[in-house]
Design a protein around this motif. Structure first.
Motif, PDB file in Angstrom:
ATOM      1  N   ASP A   1       0.811  -1.216   0.000  1.00 42.31           N
ATOM      2  CA  ASP A   1       0.000   0.000   0.000  1.00 42.31           C
ATOM      3  C   ASP A   1       0.847   1.270   0.000  1.00 42.31           C
ATOM      4  O   ASP A   1       0.303   2.372   0.043  1.00 42.31           O
ATOM      5  CB  ASP A   1      -0.912   0.026   1.237  1.00 42.31           C
ATOM      6  N   HIS A   2       2.158   1.118  -0.020  1.00 42.45           N
ATOM      7  CA  HIS A   2       3.029   2.292   0.103  1.00 42.45           C
ATOM      8  C   HIS A   2       3.249   3.003  -1.233  1.00 42.45           C
ATOM      9  O   HIS A   2       3.569   4.191  -1.257  1.00 42.45           O
ATOM     10  CB  HIS A   2       4.379   1.883   0.691  1.00 42.45           C
ATOM     11  N   ALA A   3       3.106   2.287  -2.350  1.00 42.19           N
ATOM     12  CA  ALA A   3       3.314   2.905  -3.658  1.00 42.19           C
ATOM     13  C   ALA A   3       2.661   2.058  -4.742  1.00 42.19           C
ATOM     14  O   ALA A   3       2.437   0.855  -4.565  1.00 42.19           O
ATOM     15  CB  ALA A   3       4.807   3.062  -3.944  1.00 42.19           C
ATOM     16  N   THR A   4       2.348   2.694  -5.862  1.00 40.72           N
ATOM     17  CA  THR A   4       1.853   1.979  -7.040  1.00 40.72           C
ATOM     18  C   THR A   4       2.890   2.122  -8.143  1.00 40.72           C
ATOM     19  O   THR A   4       3.496   3.197  -8.304  1.00 40.72           O
ATOM     20  CB  THR A   4       0.504   2.553  -7.497  1.00 40.72           C
ATOM     21  N   PHE A   5       3.100   1.046  -8.880  1.00 42.77           N
ATOM     22  CA  PHE A   5       4.156   1.014  -9.896  1.00 42.77           C
ATOM     23  C   PHE A   5       3.515   0.955 -11.268  1.00 42.77           C
ATOM     24  O   PHE A   5       2.715   0.052 -11.554  1.00 42.77           O
ATOM     25  CB  PHE A   5       5.048  -0.203  -9.648  1.00 42.77           C
ATOM     26  N   ALA A   6       3.834   1.926 -12.107  1.00 43.60           N
ATOM     27  CA  ALA A   6       3.194   2.012 -13.418  1.00 43.60           C
ATOM     28  C   ALA A   6       4.221   2.217 -14.523  1.00 43.60           C
ATOM     29  O   ALA A   6       5.115   3.064 -14.408  1.00 43.60           O
ATOM     30  CB  ALA A   6       2.186   3.161 -13.434  1.00 43.60           C
ATOM     31  N   VAL A   7       4.102   1.411 -15.582  1.00 36.46           N
ATOM     32  CA  VAL A   7       4.915   1.605 -16.781  1.00 36.46           C
ATOM     33  C   VAL A   7       4.326   2.782 -17.561  1.00 36.46           C
ATOM     34  O   VAL A   7       3.106   2.878 -17.732  1.00 36.46           O
ATOM     35  CB  VAL A   7       4.919   0.327 -17.646  1.00 36.46           C
ATOM     36  N   VAL A   8       5.197   3.701 -18.013  1.00 39.59           N
ATOM     37  CA  VAL A   8       4.705   4.927 -18.656  1.00 39.59           C
ATOM     38  C   VAL A   8       5.411   5.156 -19.996  1.00 39.59           C
ATOM     39  O   VAL A   8       6.484   4.608 -20.249  1.00 39.59           O
ATOM     40  CB  VAL A   8       4.927   6.159 -17.751  1.00 39.59           C
ATOM     41  N   LYS A   9       4.777   5.980 -20.812  1.00 40.02           N
ATOM     42  CA  LYS A   9       5.386   6.428 -22.064  1.00 40.02           C
ATOM     43  C   LYS A   9       6.108   7.753 -21.810  1.00 40.02           C
ATOM     44  O   LYS A   9       5.528   8.683 -21.244  1.00 40.02           O
ATOM     45  CB  LYS A   9       4.306   6.604 -23.146  1.00 40.02           C
ATOM     46  N   ASN A  10       7.339   7.830 -22.240  1.00 40.40           N
ATOM     47  CA  ASN A  10       8.158   9.015 -21.951  1.00 40.40           C
ATOM     48  C   ASN A  10       7.575  10.300 -22.521  1.00 40.40           C
ATOM     49  O   ASN A  10       7.591  11.348 -21.858  1.00 40.40           O
ATOM     50  CB  ASN A  10       9.582   8.813 -22.481  1.00 40.40           C
ATOM     51  N   THR A  11       7.074  10.242 -23.735  1.00 41.49           N
ATOM     52  CA  THR A  11       6.575  11.467 -24.377  1.00 41.49           C
ATOM     53  C   THR A  11       5.400  12.062 -23.596  1.00 41.49           C
ATOM     54  O   THR A  11       5.338  13.275 -23.363  1.00 41.49           O
ATOM     55  CB  THR A  11       6.148  11.192 -25.831  1.00 41.49           C
ATOM     56  N   LEU A  12       4.481  11.202 -23.197  1.00 40.16           N
ATOM     57  CA  LEU A  12       3.316  11.682 -22.449  1.00 40.16           C
ATOM     58  C   LEU A  12       3.715  12.105 -21.032  1.00 40.16           C
ATOM     59  O   LEU A  12       3.190  13.085 -20.496  1.00 40.16           O
ATOM     60  CB  LEU A  12       2.240  10.590 -22.386  1.00 40.16           C
ATOM     61  N   THR A  13       4.641  11.369 -20.458  1.00 41.82           N
ATOM     62  CA  THR A  13       5.056  11.670 -19.088  1.00 41.82           C
ATOM     63  C   THR A  13       5.806  12.997 -19.027  1.00 41.82           C
ATOM     64  O   THR A  13       5.687  13.732 -18.032  1.00 41.82           O
ATOM     65  CB  THR A  13       5.942  10.538 -18.527  1.00 41.82           C
ATOM     66  N   LYS A  14       6.570  13.323 -20.040  1.00 37.05           N
ATOM     67  CA  LYS A  14       7.263  14.610 -20.068  1.00 37.05           C
ATOM     68  C   LYS A  14       6.258  15.764 -20.063  1.00 37.05           C
ATOM     69  O   LYS A  14       6.463  16.785 -19.412  1.00 37.05           O
ATOM     70  CB  LYS A  14       8.172  14.701 -21.298  1.00 37.05           C
ATOM     71  N   ILE A  15       5.166  15.589 -20.798  1.00 38.72           N
ATOM     72  CA  ILE A  15       4.118  16.620 -20.799  1.00 38.72           C
ATOM     73  C   ILE A  15       3.508  16.721 -19.398  1.00 38.72           C
ATOM     74  O   ILE A  15       3.294  17.817 -18.863  1.00 38.72           O
ATOM     75  CB  ILE A  15       3.024  16.293 -21.837  1.00 38.72           C
ATOM     76  N   ALA A  16       3.262  15.568 -18.792  1.00 41.24           N
ATOM     77  CA  ALA A  16       2.632  15.540 -17.474  1.00 41.24           C
ATOM     78  C   ALA A  16       3.513  16.182 -16.402  1.00 41.24           C
ATOM     79  O   ALA A  16       3.023  16.946 -15.566  1.00 41.24           O
ATOM     80  CB  ALA A  16       2.309  14.100 -17.082  1.00 41.24           C
ATOM     81  N   VAL A  17       4.814  15.884 -16.413  1.00 39.10           N
ATOM     82  CA  VAL A  17       5.689  16.456 -15.372  1.00 39.10           C
ATOM     83  C   VAL A  17       5.802  17.973 -15.539  1.00 39.10           C
ATOM     84  O   VAL A  17       5.900  18.713 -14.545  1.00 39.10           O
ATOM     85  CB  VAL A  17       7.090  15.799 -15.376  1.00 39.10           C
ATOM     86  N   ASN A  18       5.766  18.426 -16.768  1.00 40.34           N
ATOM     87  CA  ASN A  18       5.791  19.873 -16.998  1.00 40.34           C
ATOM     88  C   ASN A  18       4.518  20.527 -16.478  1.00 40.34           C
ATOM     89  O   ASN A  18       4.560  21.591 -15.851  1.00 40.34           O
ATOM     90  CB  ASN A  18       5.970  20.176 -18.489  1.00 40.34           C
ATOM     91  N   GLU A  19       3.372  19.880 -16.714  1.00 40.64           N
ATOM     92  CA  GLU A  19       2.106  20.441 -16.246  1.00 40.64           C
ATOM     93  C   GLU A  19       2.004  20.376 -14.717  1.00 40.64           C
ATOM     94  O   GLU A  19       1.318  21.197 -14.105  1.00 40.64           O
ATOM     95  CB  GLU A  19       0.933  19.688 -16.888  1.00 40.64           C
ATOM     96  N   ALA A  20       2.695  19.413 -14.127  1.00 42.17           N
ATOM     97  CA  ALA A  20       2.685  19.286 -12.665  1.00 42.17           C
ATOM     98  C   ALA A  20       3.744  20.173 -12.005  1.00 42.17           C
ATOM     99  O   ALA A  20       3.840  20.203 -10.776  1.00 42.17           O
ATOM    100  CB  ALA A  20       2.917  17.836 -12.268  1.00 42.17           C
TER     101      ALA A  20
END
Length: 205
Positions: free
Chosen positions: A45-64
């Motif tokens: 319950d301490h963390a969730t592990f998710a495989v991600v796509k780099n292109t989409l994740t780069k957009i997400a980290v910028n928005e966050a």
């Protein structure tokens, strides 16, 4: 992936970055599906592990607002552990799994919006769990309160001793002595008596 799906995926990732206490970026090249499932179970319950796509994740980290901290880490097959529970336990789970499965590489992450290097994440894993730290803190507070209670309990006795000492000192200083004002009052009384003696013959005439 359709454009609408990409937008939804970015929005979900952005929300995860904002809501999670921390996020650890890893490279999982060569790990099997079964090994990834084992890692997810070890995080509990301490963390969730998710495989991600780099292109989409780069957009997400910028928005966050985490582009400076995480964008450079998004290369190669990427997966992210989003920390939702005890940060120390999550770091331990990742560290221990990486030791047993060297194909999992911890690249870095963020904790409360601050960048963390792989070595800092390892040091975090060496800390005691939150429950242990809280128990130690509670024990220290209990000891402090017990000491304070003992001090308060001793105060009445100390005050009684002080009052007795002051009373004894006053009694010692006052033994056999008359107040300074009394001799003056006696002298005034003597003078008054003499004056009355002088005026008595005049009254008899």
């Amino acid at each position: 992936m359709a454009n609408a799906e990409k937008v939804a995926a970015v929005a979900e990732l952005t929300e995860r970055f904002k809501d999670s206490t921390g996020a650890v970026l890893t490279e999982y090249r060569g790990l099997t599906v079964a090994q990834l499932a084992e890692l997810r179970r070890s995080l509990g319950d301490h963390a969730t592990f998710a495989v991600v796509k780099n292109t989409l994740t780069k957009i997400a980290v910028n928005e966050a607002g985490l582009g400076d901290e995480l964008s450079s880490l998004l290369s190669g097959p990427s997966a992210i552990a989003f920390v939702d529970g005890d940060v120390v336990e999550a770091a331990k789970g990742l560290r221990d799994f990486a030791k047993a499965n060297p194909l999992l590489v911890i690249k870095g992450g963020v904790l409360d919006g601050k960048a963390m290097s792989p070595s800092e994440i390892t040091k975090l894993a060496d800390l005691e769990p939150r429950e242990v730290l809280l128990a130690k803190l509670a024990g220290a507070m209990k000891a402090s309160l017990a000491g304070a209670a003992a001090t308060f309990n001793a105060l009445p006795q100390q005050m009684a001793r002080l009052a007795a000492a002051l009373e004894a000192k006053r009694a010692e200083e006052g033994t056999g002595e008359q107040p300074a004002a009394e001799p003056e009052a006696a002298a005034d009384a003597a003078e008054g008596a003499a004056a009355e003696g002088d005026s008595a013959p005049e009254a008899s005439e």
